[in-house]
Structures are given as structure tokens and as C-alpha cells.
Design a protein around this motif. Structure first.
Motif, mmCIF file in Angstrom:
data_model
loop_
_atom_site.group_PDB
_atom_site.id
_atom_site.type_symbol
_atom_site.label_atom_id
_atom_site.label_comp_id
_atom_site.label_asym_id
_atom_site.label_seq_id
_atom_site.Cartn_x
_atom_site.Cartn_y
_atom_site.Cartn_z
ATOM 1 N N ALA A 87 -11.290 7.407 3.418
ATOM 2 C CA ALA A 87 -12.021 6.221 2.957
ATOM 3 C C ALA A 87 -11.135 5.352 2.069
ATOM 4 N N PHE A 88 -10.366 5.970 1.181
ATOM 5 C CA PHE A 88 -9.467 5.210 0.314
ATOM 6 C C PHE A 88 -8.340 4.550 1.119
ATOM 7 N N ALA A 89 -7.970 5.157 2.239
ATOM 8 C CA ALA A 89 -6.895 4.595 3.058
ATOM 9 C C ALA A 89 -7.367 3.442 3.930
ATOM 10 N N ALA A 90 -8.702 3.281 4.043
ATOM 11 C CA ALA A 90 -9.239 2.251 4.947
ATOM 12 C C ALA A 90 -8.795 0.848 4.556
ATOM 13 N N ASP A 91 -8.653 0.592 3.254
ATOM 14 C CA ASP A 91 -8.193 -0.732 2.805
ATOM 15 C C ASP A 91 -6.735 -0.673 2.343
ATOM 16 N N ARG A 92 -5.989 0.199 2.990
ATOM 17 C CA ARG A 92 -4.560 0.404 2.652
ATOM 18 C C ARG A 92 -4.387 0.864 1.208
ATOM 19 N N GLY A 93 -5.395 1.546 0.668
ATOM 20 C CA GLY A 93 -5.308 2.118 -0.670
ATOM 21 C C GLY A 93 -5.504 1.140 -1.797
ATOM 22 N N SER A 94 -6.005 -0.057 -1.495
ATOM 23 C CA SER A 94 -6.095 -1.096 -2.526
ATOM 24 C C SER A 94 -6.958 -0.687 -3.711
ATOM 25 N N ARG A 95 -8.135 -0.076 -3.453
ATOM 26 C CA ARG A 95 -9.017 0.317 -4.566
ATOM 27 C C ARG A 95 -8.341 1.324 -5.476
ATOM 28 N N HIS A 117 -14.136 20.957 1.257
ATOM 29 C CA HIS A 117 -15.573 21.213 1.235
ATOM 30 C C HIS A 117 -16.064 21.451 2.664
ATOM 31 N N GLU A 118 -15.476 20.725 3.573
ATOM 32 C CA GLU A 118 -15.782 20.899 4.990
ATOM 33 C C GLU A 118 -14.464 21.193 5.695
ATOM 34 N N ARG A 119 -14.530 21.867 6.808
ATOM 35 C CA ARG A 119 -13.328 22.192 7.552
ATOM 36 C C ARG A 119 -12.689 20.920 8.102
ATOM 37 N N VAL A 120 -11.378 20.782 7.897
ATOM 38 C CA VAL A 120 -10.662 19.613 8.411
ATOM 39 C C VAL A 120 -10.495 19.754 9.922
ATOM 40 N N GLU A 121 -11.028 18.792 10.665
ATOM 41 C CA GLU A 121 -10.940 18.823 12.116
ATOM 42 C C GLU A 121 -9.970 17.779 12.642
ATOM 43 N N GLN A 122 -9.968 16.590 12.015
ATOM 44 C CA GLN A 122 -9.164 15.471 12.501
ATOM 45 C C GLN A 122 -7.825 15.431 11.740
ATOM 46 N N TYR A 123 -6.925 16.307 12.126
ATOM 47 C CA TYR A 123 -5.633 16.378 11.441
ATOM 48 C C TYR A 123 -4.866 15.065 11.562
ATOM 49 N N GLU A 124 -4.858 14.483 12.757
ATOM 50 C CA GLU A 124 -4.073 13.262 12.987
ATOM 51 C C GLU A 124 -4.591 12.117 12.121
ATOM 52 N N ARG A 125 -5.926 11.997 12.020
ATOM 53 C CA ARG A 125 -6.504 10.920 11.217
ATOM 54 C C ARG A 125 -6.171 11.097 9.741
ATOM 55 N N LEU A 126 -6.251 12.334 9.261
ATOM 56 C CA LEU A 126 -5.921 12.602 7.861
ATOM 57 C C LEU A 126 -4.441 12.347 7.613
ATOM 58 N N HIS A 127 -3.604 12.759 8.548
ATOM 59 C CA HIS A 127 -2.162 12.539 8.396
ATOM 60 C C HIS A 127 -1.848 11.051 8.332
ATOM 61 N N ALA A 128 -2.514 10.249 9.151
ATOM 62 C CA ALA A 128 -2.299 8.801 9.134
ATOM 63 C C ALA A 128 -2.728 8.210 7.799
ATOM 64 N N ALA A 129 -3.848 8.712 7.243
ATOM 65 C CA ALA A 129 -4.317 8.218 5.948
ATOM 66 C C ALA A 129 -3.313 8.529 4.846
ATOM 67 N N LEU A 130 -2.744 9.713 4.895
ATOM 68 C CA LEU A 130 -1.779 10.108 3.858
ATOM 69 C C LEU A 130 -0.506 9.282 3.924
ATOM 70 N N THR A 131 -0.166 8.790 5.099
ATOM 71 C CA THR A 131 1.022 7.943 5.246
ATOM 72 C C THR A 131 0.895 6.689 4.397
ATOM 73 N N VAL A 132 -0.343 6.171 4.275
ATOM 74 C CA VAL A 132 -0.591 4.984 3.447
ATOM 75 C C VAL A 132 -0.173 5.239 2.006
ATOM 76 N N PHE A 133 -0.520 6.410 1.501
ATOM 77 C CA PHE A 133 -0.236 6.715 0.093
ATOM 78 C C PHE A 133 1.215 7.133 -0.122
ATOM 79 N N ALA A 134 1.832 7.688 0.911
ATOM 80 C CA ALA A 134 3.227 8.102 0.780
ATOM 81 C C ALA A 134 4.121 6.907 0.480
ATOM 82 N N ALA A 135 3.752 5.738 0.968
ATOM 83 C CA ALA A 135 4.559 4.540 0.715
ATOM 84 C C ALA A 135 4.581 4.176 -0.764
ATOM 85 N N GLN A 136 3.557 4.599 -1.512
ATOM 86 C CA GLN A 136 3.505 4.356 -2.958
ATOM 87 C C GLN A 136 3.936 5.598 -3.751
ATOM 88 N N ASP A 137 4.527 6.559 -3.061
ATOM 89 C CA ASP A 137 5.006 7.807 -3.677
ATOM 90 C C ASP A 137 3.861 8.610 -4.286
#
Length: 582
Positions: A87-95, A117-137
């Protein structure tokens, strides 16, 4: 949530190598005194109300603001589930970035701590979201690894910067060799994956010392700081003392596990079989053709139905008229219809119970080895006893069977760790004077009691966190002291043993201060009461090259101590290559 009736406490995470605070984990709390004060209750209520994602996102932004107001150093660990990170990655981490800037906290100081809290099923989607934050270290930490929810697949696919080891593995790690093995394995994996490890749940200095020596880079737990609204920015004095200490931790002793090659398969003797419908004369011919064969298996197809041992069969066959009367009769009449059958993959260690069982026929007739229930060969009782004995001897090198204290192998390993750490310690070799004549006079049972008394007396005078006690065979003990008052502890051992051991002598021997027994030449001699002596060597950095050198020096000092009046002999270095003893 609508009234913002929640707040945050922060728990420090300490950099073990630098002995300073690395960062803080933000932990949400509900209103004080309310049923939702605890984080689990609060999150559970949010999940039940369908507002868990909303709570996680709002709490993360509020935690950043609270962290900024406190002006705490280091990084901020924020607990988020996979949906909240996405959810935080949806706006490229702006919030998230804006909240950090407004709180005067650089985004690179944030660490997203993935909680499942819930089992992670969508690994690719989560990995893509984390890429957004990796750019800001902004880094990723994997929470509670090893509790059954955080999976190895997550670690491999997401490649987190930090993995937090579940608190179960830190609790009493100094007492459980299995936990030590798990921590070592996780550290090896972390090195291969390029991650660092945080050991959670540390509550004692001993746990911290063990985890430090195993190589954990970061640590968290009540010992290092409890969660608080205004946590301290430094490391407690007790923690600083542990991290600055040159002493190494005493690791729990581990017995060797079952060796994959040490199975019944190694005992198999390839031997011919006899069909169940064969006659006794057929069995005789087999034994005549195979003179070294101790027994022959009777089979129905591939299924072993019985066993005929050579000695019993040939003794009966040698009786007058036996061959004429019984030679053509079915051999099944001569067999043991209920022989010992053992699968070839059974570990030899598990056969110890069989040796202690009531049915001892296998000792002379051997037993049948099967593979998936089918005949695979024979094994002799002699080979089984020899194999089990070898395994017991190997186990005794790890732990003495009488006292369960570490044996020669862990003693050597601990000395090696001390030498590698350039630690200063004392190697003290304890031995019982006049033990053999005592054992001869009073018997092995009383002798075992005396050895166990010596072990317990030594243990009582040692600091379990820094003094290593090994039982290196018979009545010999090697103690590796890191306690500064080691000499006083040695004296206490000798004094306490002299008092406690009086219960192991007969009254008349106590009265005359000695006992009569045979000496090594077979003559009756009056021996003084059995007592402990100790030869000690102070080991300074770089004084010895190998564990064997240390053990040899201590053994030499022990031999002098046995002849000395006080029972203690000390050897200390007076120069780089000279020993002064006195």
C-alpha cells in the motif's frame, strides 16, 4: 483509531561489535489500562473489524513522527505486513517519505520489518514494492525467523538486509546445544545470503555472551533495554561489560548425532540361504561348504522365516544316528522361528536397547538383516557389540558417561577457542590421589560415587558462564578457568572434597586417616585417604600454540601436584618461553 488512542514504545537494537545502539523497534500500544493496550489484542481487534491495513499504515506514519520528536539515534524499525508495504508503494512511497522528512528523519534511517500476520503469497508483488523503497536506501528486515511463519523462501527471494532470529533460539541458548547449532546454521546462511542477524529475546548476560561469540552482529531483548516511551540512547553498563570482555562464553556440550554411515548395513555378512522346504542334510552341506558361516537363514522366497545357528545344529548332527533319522526331515524343525530381524538402515546407536534386552540369543546365532522386509544378509552378535562399543567410545570423547561432563573433544575445542581469542585463562588439571587402591578396596560402585562427588564439587566452585569443566577420563578433570579468583576456587574444591568425601570411607579408615589396600606390586600398604590434587598453568596470550600444548603442560603440573604436600602446584610464565613452577 478514530481518536488516535494509541501510542508507541521503542526498544533498542544494539550493535554487538560496536557496543552501541544501532536502532529502535517501534511497538504500538493501545490506551493504557484498556483491553486493547497490548499489541496482539489491538491488532486482533483491527483484523476483526476489517481495519488492520488501515491501522498498520497510520501507526507507521505516527511511529515516524514520535521517533523524530524523541531525536533518537540510529535506524527506526517499523513493523508492517506485506499488504501495508504494498500500500505504501502504491504512490511510489510518497506518504512514507513525506512523514520521514516532516519528522526530520532521513528516509534511509527507516527499516521496514516484515511481519507475517498472513502468509505471503504474492512474492513478486511484494518484491516489486520493496524495489520502490530500495531506491531511497530503506532496508528490509525479516521478523521472527524460525517461529514457523517466516519462511526460508522469503529470505531467499526478498534478500533482506537483516533477519531477526526468533526469541526462542536466544532463550537459554547457553544450556541447549541444539539452539547453538541452529544459530550457527542461520549465521552461515546469512553470510551466504548477504544478510545480518539480530538475535531477539536476550534476557541474560550469559545468553548475550554466547550469541556474541557465535557471531551475531545485532542483539535485542530486555537485557539490552525494555520497550519504553522514552528509551535511553546508550547501552546499559552490564551489556557494555559483556561486549567489552575478552572472556569467551562456555558453550553447551553436544553429543555427536547419528552418523549416516553408522547403520546396521555396515555389519552385513553376505551369506547363502536355505529354502524353508529344504531338509537338514541341505543345511549340513551349506555349513560344510562355508566353514566360516556362523548361521544360515531359512527363507520363504525373499521372506526370512527362521535362523539356524552353526554350533547348535552341528552339535546335534554329530549325535549318533541323527543324520539317519533326521537328515531328510524339513530343516524348519531345527530353526529358531523368531530370530532377530533388523532393517539395514537402522542406526547402530539405536541398537543399544537390544544389547540390554532379555533375549540374548543373537549373541551367538547373530541376526537377520532385511531391506524393506526382504532378506539382505546376516550379522553377528560380535560385530554388533563391537560397533556399539566403538560408538560408545566415540560418544565418551564428547561426554563422559558417568558424569556427563564434556570429554576430550569439546575440551580441545574450548581450548582452541580460548587461544584464538587470545584470552587469559588458567588450565587446572584435577586428579584423585590413591584412587586405584581405593577402587580396589571399596569396589567400583563406591569408586564411581567418588568420581561423581569430585565432579559435583568442582562444578559447585566454578562460574558456569566462564569456567569450562571437562572430564577427560577416569578420575581426571581439566578445568579452564576464566574467573580471576581461580586459585581461590581451586583451594575451595580441595577443601570441600576433603569434607564431603568422608562419607565414602568406613569409620575405621576415617579414624586412622587411611586405608589398607594392595599397591602396584601386590603388597598390602596403608594409603592416605583419597584426596584431590590440582596442577595449574596460567595461560597468557600467545604462550601456547595448540590445545595439546596446554593440556600437556597442565598434566605435567598435575604430576608434581600429586607429590606435593598441599595438593596444589602452580606453573606460570615468567618469560615468553620459560615456565616457573612452585
Amino acid at each position: 483509531m478514530d481518536e488516535r488512542r494509541y501510542h508507541f514504545v521503542f526498544q533498542p537494537i544494539v550493535d554487538v561489535a560496536a557496543a552501541e545502539v544501532f536502532g529502535y523497534e517501534a511497538l504500538v500500544r493501545g490506551a493504557e489500562g484498556s483491553p486493547l493496550h497490548g499489541a496482539d489484542a489491538l491488532l486482533g481487534a483491527a483484523r476483526a473489524a476489517g481495519r488492520l491495513l488501515e491501522l498498520e499504515c497510520e501507526a507507521a506514519l505516527a511511529a515516524i513522527a514520535a521517533f523524530g520528536r524523541l531525536r533518537l539515534p540510529g535506524r527506526l524499525f517499523i513493523n508492517l505486513g506485506a499488504p501495508a508495504i504494498e500500500a505504501f508503494a502504491a504512490d511510489r512511497g510518497s506518504r512514507l517519505f513525506r512523514a520521514a522528512v516532516d519528522a526530520d528523519v532521513a528516509p534511509s534511517r527507516l527499516m521496514l520489518e516484515l511481519t507475517e500476520h498472513e502468509r505471503v503469497e504474492q512474492y513478486e508483488r511484494l518484491h516489486a514494492a520493496l524495489t520502490v523503497f530500495a531506491a531511497q536506501d530503506i532496508g528490509l528486515a525479516l521478523d521472527d525467523f524460525g517461529d514457523g511463519r517466516s519462511s526460508l523462501r522469503l529470505w531467499a527471494q526478498l534478500q533482506p538486509a537483516i533477519v531477526k532470529l526468533d526469541k526462542y533460539f536466544a532463550r537459554d541458548v547457553h544450556r541447549d546445544p541444539r539452539k547453538v547449532d541452529v544459530v550457527r546454521a542461520m549465521l552461515t546462511l546469512a553470510e551466504r545470503f548477504g544478510s545480518l542477524v539480530v538475535a531477539e529475546g536476550i534476557e541474560s548476560a550469559t545468553e548475550l555472551a554466547v550469541l556474541r561469540d557465535l557471531g551475531c552482529r545485532y542483539a535485542q531483548g530486555y537485557l539490552l533495554g525494555r520497550p519504553h516511551e522514552r528509551p535511553v540512547a546508550g547501552v546499559p553498563d552490564e551489556v557494555s561489560a559483556v561486549l567489552a570482555s575478552g572472556k569467551i562464553a562456555v558453550l553447551p556440550n553436544a553429543l555427536p548425532g547419528p552418523h549416516p554411515d553408522q547403520t546396521v548395513a555396515r555389519l552385513i555378512v553376505r551369506a547363502p540361504t536355505v529354502s524353508a522346504d529344504a531338509c537338514n542334510e541341505d543345511v549340513r552341506r551349506v555349513f560344510a561348504k562355508w566353514p566360516d558361516l556362523h548361521a544360515v537363514a531359512i527363507v520363504d522366497g525373499d521372506w526370512p522365516v527362521g535362523l539356524i545357528d552353526r554350533r547348535t545344529f552341528l552339535d546335534r548332527y554329530a549325535q549318533p544316528y541323527f543324520s539317519e533319522l533326521f537328515g531328510r526331515r524339513p530343516c524348519a524343525q531345527m530353526m529358531n522361528p523368531d530370530p532377530m530381524r533388523v532393517e539395514r538402515d537402522v542406526p547402530i546407536d539405536s541398537m543399544v536397547r537390544m544389547l540390554a534386552g532379555d533375549d540374548q540369543r543373537y549373541l551367538f546365532e547373530g541376526f537377520i538383516v532385511t531391506e524393506a522386509g526382504r532378506y539382505a544378509g546376516l550379522a553377528t552378535g560380535e560385530s554388533l557389540v563391537r560397533a556399539v562399543t566403538e560408538r560408545r567410545i566415540e560418544a565418551a570423547r564428547h561426554a563422559n558417561p558417568l558424569t556427563l561432563l564434556p570429554g576430550n573433544i569439546p575440551v580441545t575445542e574450548h581450548i582452541r577457542r580460548l587461544l584464538a581469542a587470545r584470552a587469559q585463562f588458567a588450565a587446572c588439571y584435577f586428579d584423585l590421589n590413591n584412587f586405584k587402591p581405593y577402587n580396589d578396596l571399596y569396589g567400583y560402585w563406591r569408586g564411581d560415587e567418588m568420581i561423581k562427588l569430585a565432579a559435583s564439587t568442582i562444578l559447585d566452585s566454578c562460574d558456569a558462564g566462564q569456567d569450562f569443566v571437562g572430564h577427560v577420563g577416569g578420575d581426571d578433570f581439566l578445568v579452564l578457568f576464566q574467573s580471576e579468583d581461580w586459585l581461590a576456587r581451586c583451594r575451595r574444591v580441595i577443601e570441600q572434597f576433603a569434607l564431603r568425601s568422608r562419607t565414602l570411607f568406613d569409620p575405621q579408615d576415617l579414624a586412622r586417616g587411611g586405608f589398607e589396600s594392595e599397591d602396584r606390586r601386590g603388597f598390602r600398604t596403608l594409603f592416605p585417604l583419597t584426596a584431590l590434587s590440582v596442577g595449574a598453568v596460567e595461560v597468557r596470550p600467545d604462550a601456547f600454540s595448540t590445545p595439546e600444548d596446554v593440556a600437556s603442560a597442565a598434566a605435567a603440573a598435575k604430576m608434581v601436584a600429586k607429590r606435593s604436600e598441599g595438593g596444589i602446584h602452580l606453573c606460570g610464565l615468567v618469560s615468553d618461553d620459560a615456565l616457573a613452577c612452585g
